[in-house]
Design a protein around this motif. Structure first.
Motif, PDB file in Angstrom:
ATOM      1  N   GLN A  53      -4.931  -0.385  10.091  1.00  0.00           N
ATOM      2  CA  GLN A  53      -5.358   0.903  10.654  1.00  0.00           C
ATOM      3  C   GLN A  53      -5.870   0.727  12.080  1.00  0.00           C
TER       4      GLN A  53
ATOM      5  N   GLN B  39      -3.746   2.286  16.010  1.00  0.00           N
ATOM      6  CA  GLN B  39      -4.231   3.376  16.858  1.00  0.00           C
ATOM      7  C   GLN B  39      -3.547   3.371  18.220  1.00  0.00           C
TER       8      GLN B  39
ATOM      9  N   ILE C 286      -5.877  -3.380   4.983  1.00  0.00           N
ATOM     10  CA  ILE C 286      -5.544  -1.999   5.353  1.00  0.00           C
ATOM     11  C   ILE C 286      -6.380  -1.556   6.539  1.00  0.00           C
ATOM     12  N   ALA C 287      -7.658  -1.933   6.519  1.00  0.00           N
ATOM     13  CA  ALA C 287      -8.518  -1.577   7.651  1.00  0.00           C
ATOM     14  C   ALA C 287      -7.979  -2.196   8.935  1.00  0.00           C
TER      15      ALA C 287
ATOM     16  N   GLU D  54     -10.438   6.270   3.649  1.00  0.00           N
ATOM     17  CA  GLU D  54     -10.930   5.187   4.480  1.00  0.00           C
ATOM     18  C   GLU D  54     -12.050   4.395   3.796  1.00  0.00           C
TER      19      GLU D  54
ATOM     20  N   GLN E 234      -5.868   5.532  -0.094  1.00  0.00           N
ATOM     21  CA  GLN E 234      -5.621   6.334   1.107  1.00  0.00           C
ATOM     22  C   GLN E 234      -6.887   6.754   1.822  1.00  0.00           C
TER      23      GLN E 234
ATOM     24  N   PHE F 116     -10.673   1.475   1.787  1.00  0.00           N
ATOM     25  CA  PHE F 116      -9.796   0.487   2.424  1.00  0.00           C
ATOM     26  C   PHE F 116     -10.246  -0.940   2.142  1.00  0.00           C
TER      27      PHE F 116
END
Lengths: 393, 278
Positions: free
Chosen positions: B233, B237, B229-230, B222, B220, B225
């Motif tokens: 993410q 946004q 996952i990055a 950053e 979870q 990551f």
């Protein structure tokens, strides 16, 4: 399923020279000794679903039926006769030593979670717990197993809820089924057509085509999804831009329910077409050449050769492709997560995404477990039906 | 044989057209990723349209690195995927060797227990795994991602299948020459298994490199990551900078493309054992 290839040293040249499909090039010749022993026993003894996978494994392995294999078998027989079997270790505990690291992890991270999901599906999750569930006293150390969670027993409530009350779950089921019903036939037909064309004798630069078409296999699910998000984006998407330029007008790819589902179908097909083409191509290459020649002598047309030679011979491989694609589409997660976010207004939320939302956003771990169990049951039933109908002659 | 007819020529022509169309459809998204990564987003729709890659890759990369530490994510992914692959290879080859080459009690039931879990989907495991990892306090650690999947049923299955091909006679003669039992494993079994080990290594590495659902749950922070996952993410946004995202995507994909092109036979072996699929 006899191999039609010339074996031995030519295989490496085949692999490197952009020639035939290099399925058979994974092991150097001197190591291809006695693969024969595994073919019958393993295929027979694995469970039904595995049978299909074993068929494909066997097609790869069947090529080892060359003389060194038989020599090795003869070796084995000779050693057995001399009673010096290689399979009995000098130290009896040794095999357990070899398998125990695997099995410790296997038990903790695979068997336990599987059973626990089933267990959890009858409970409400109330939060973490630090209480001790039980203590096992090994003489040297004490193993304390903590109670993992505070649970409240609810019986079959979760299951009745997901069957009869939860309209969002029904929506997810519908979305996933739609993707499955459109995407799997589309991909299988396209994949088969591509494999058939690539298998035709007159096509040049086969391995270049094959490599290019199979490239998406090497893309991660999230990575390729970001590309499709860009392509189909409403504002900056190049597809709408192209459509507008040629005068067809914009399509609300991600903001309309049906178009959003179609976008997912296109994306998934793009990602898995090459994958299935490779499997089908390998299957096509196991069809004995003599069958085509015989059909040709009988004056069969192109369609007849496909219908009465290729299709029946390819049946197990096709079945494998259909079953594994079915299982795959019912587990779609990354694509809707990245491309549509499950929207617009839940029109593309998939079952796994719903499980994720329930479990990790709303912390309904018990209910999410029940949905997981339901999904596994659903997929198993579908696979069994497909194998029943597809496997029967 | 039959003579070439006009029909045949037409058929050939059609086949090539079909093949070229499919190839083009496959390549266009990849090509557009490259273009979009090398030009600023403002130029996506200049007229005439940009069809050639630009020179803006480094600037886009710098902008990406400012908004999210993507290099760190690449590092995380590498650490996780490499150590997972190494660990899993050792576990699977050792256990596979025992199952292929030794007789011992409970061998069959133990092996079938493994086989039965081959068909289990990941969704059935993640919820208890999440609880377990939280309970042990491993969230946001490499171990949380590496360890649970190291005992790979497919890996042990493939290893056992392939190790059965080692002749008992070979092991026996090594024994007669005074090899210890452990030497049988790492001096005889492992070297002969290098092609199979390579294929398995690629499968394992890729599965971990591309894994999304499970790492998403246990990582979870950053700074922990992984690449997927990055990426998720970045596109999650409010305002997505696609030029930056495509730089990130290209960094995630292109090394694997090169692997695929140069190690294709192992990929194909992996695909044919029904395993690259996650």
């Amino acid at each position: 399923m006899a191999p039609t290839h010339s074996g031995g040293g030519s295989r490496f040249r085949e692999a490197s020279s952009l020639g035939r499909f290099p399925v058979r090039c994974d092991r150097p010749p001197e190591r291809r000794k006695p693969g024969i022993a595994r073919t019958t026993t393993d295929a027979g003894s694995t469970p039904r679903g595995e049978g299909e996978r074993a068929v494909i494994l066997n097609t790869i392995q069947s090529r080892v039926r060359t003389s060194p294999a038989y020599r090795a078998i003869a070796d084995q027989v000779r050693y057995r006769r001399q009673d010096v079997s290689g399979t009995v270790p000098k130290i009896p505990a040794l095999p357990y030593l070899y398998i125990s690291p695997f099995f410790v992890l296997f038990a903790v991270f695979l068997l336990f979670p599987t059973v626990y999901t089933l267990y959890l599906s009858f409970f409400n999750y109330l939060g973490a717990s630090n209480e001790v569930l039980l203590t096992v006293d090994f003489v040297v150390f004490q193993l304390t197993i903590p109670q993992i969670a505070n649970l409240q027993f609810v019986g079959l409530d979760h299951y009745t809820r997901l069957l009869f009350q939860d309209s969002l779950f029904h929506q997810a089921l519908f979305n996933t089924s739609f993707i499955f019903l459109v995407q799997v036939p589309l991909m299988v037909v396209l994949g088969l057509a591509t494999a058939l064309v690539l298998d035709a004798k007159f096509i040049r630069a086969k391995s270049v085509f094959r490599t290019l078409i199979a490239l998406p296999v090497a893309t991660g699910l999230v990575a390729y999804s970001t590309i499709f998000l860009l392509l189909f984006n409403g504002d900056v998407g190049v597809i709408n831009y192209a459509l507008e330029t040629i005068g067809l007008g914009r399509v609300p790819w991600l903001s309309d329910a049906w178009w959003a589902r179609i976008t997912l179908v296109i994306a998934v097909t793009w990602r898995w077409l090459g994958y299935n083409m490779i499997i089908l191509l390998a299957g096509l290459q196991t069809v004995p050449e003599q069958l085509y020649e015989a059909a040709e002598v009988d004056g069969a047309s192109r369609w007849q050769k496909f219908r009465f030679v290729t299709l029946p011979q390819l049946r197990p491989v096709l079945l494998f492709v259909v079953v594994s694609s079915t299982i795959g589409t019912f587990q779609i997660f990354a694509e809707p997560y990245v491309i549509t976010g499950g929207g617009p207004s839940n029109a593309t939320i998939t079952i796994v995404q719903y499980i994720y939302n329930q479990a990790f956003l709303q912390l309904n771990l018990g209910y999410a477990s029940a949905v997981s169990v339901a999904l596994v049951i659903l997929v198993s039933i579908m696979s069994i039906i497909q194998i029943r109908y597809g496997g029967a002659e | 044989m039959r003579r070439e007819t006009r029909n045949d020529a037409l058929w050939k022509f059609g086949s090539y057209i079909f093949l070229l169309t499919i190839t083009a459809l496959v390549l266009i998204p990849i090509y557009w990723m490259l273009v979009a990564a090398t030009i600023p987003q403002s130029e996506f729709f200049s007229w005439p349209p940009r069809l050639l890659p630009g020179l803006h890759y480094l600037q886009n990369f710098q902008a990406l690195q400012e908004s999210v530490d993507f290099i760190r994510s690449i590092g995380n992914s590498l650490i996780i995927a490499v150590s997972y692959t190494a660990l899993s290879l050792v576990l699977c080859s050792m256990a596979g060797f025992a199952f292929a080459k030794y007789e011992f009690r409970f061998k069959e039931p133990l092996f079938y227990a493994i086989l039965a879990t081959l068909v289990l989907p990941i969704q059935l495991l993640i919820i208890p795994l999440f609880l377990l990892i939280t309970q042990i306090g491993w969230t946001n650690s490499y171990l949380a991602v590496i360890l649970p999947w190291a005992a790979n049923p497919l890996g042990i299955f493939l290893m056992r299948q392939n190790m059965k091909a080692i002749p008992d006679a070979l092991l026996e003669s090594a024994r007669m020459d005074g090899a210890t039992e452990f030497q049988l494993y790492y001096k005889i079994a492992l070297p002969t298994m290098i092609p199979s080990l390579s294929a398995l290594a690629i499968i394992l590495f890729l599965n971990q490199w591309q894994a999304f659902l499970y790492p998403l749950i246990v990582l979870q922070e950053e700074k922990m990551f992984t690449i997927p996952i990055a990426l998720a993410q970045l596109v999650g946004q409010q305002r997505v900078n696609f030029d930056q995202v495509m730089v990130a995507t290209s960094l995630a994909i292109i090394p694997i493309f090169l692997m695929f092109i140069f190690l294709q036979q192992y990929f194909i072996k992996g695909i044919l054992s029904g395993s690259v699929k996650q």
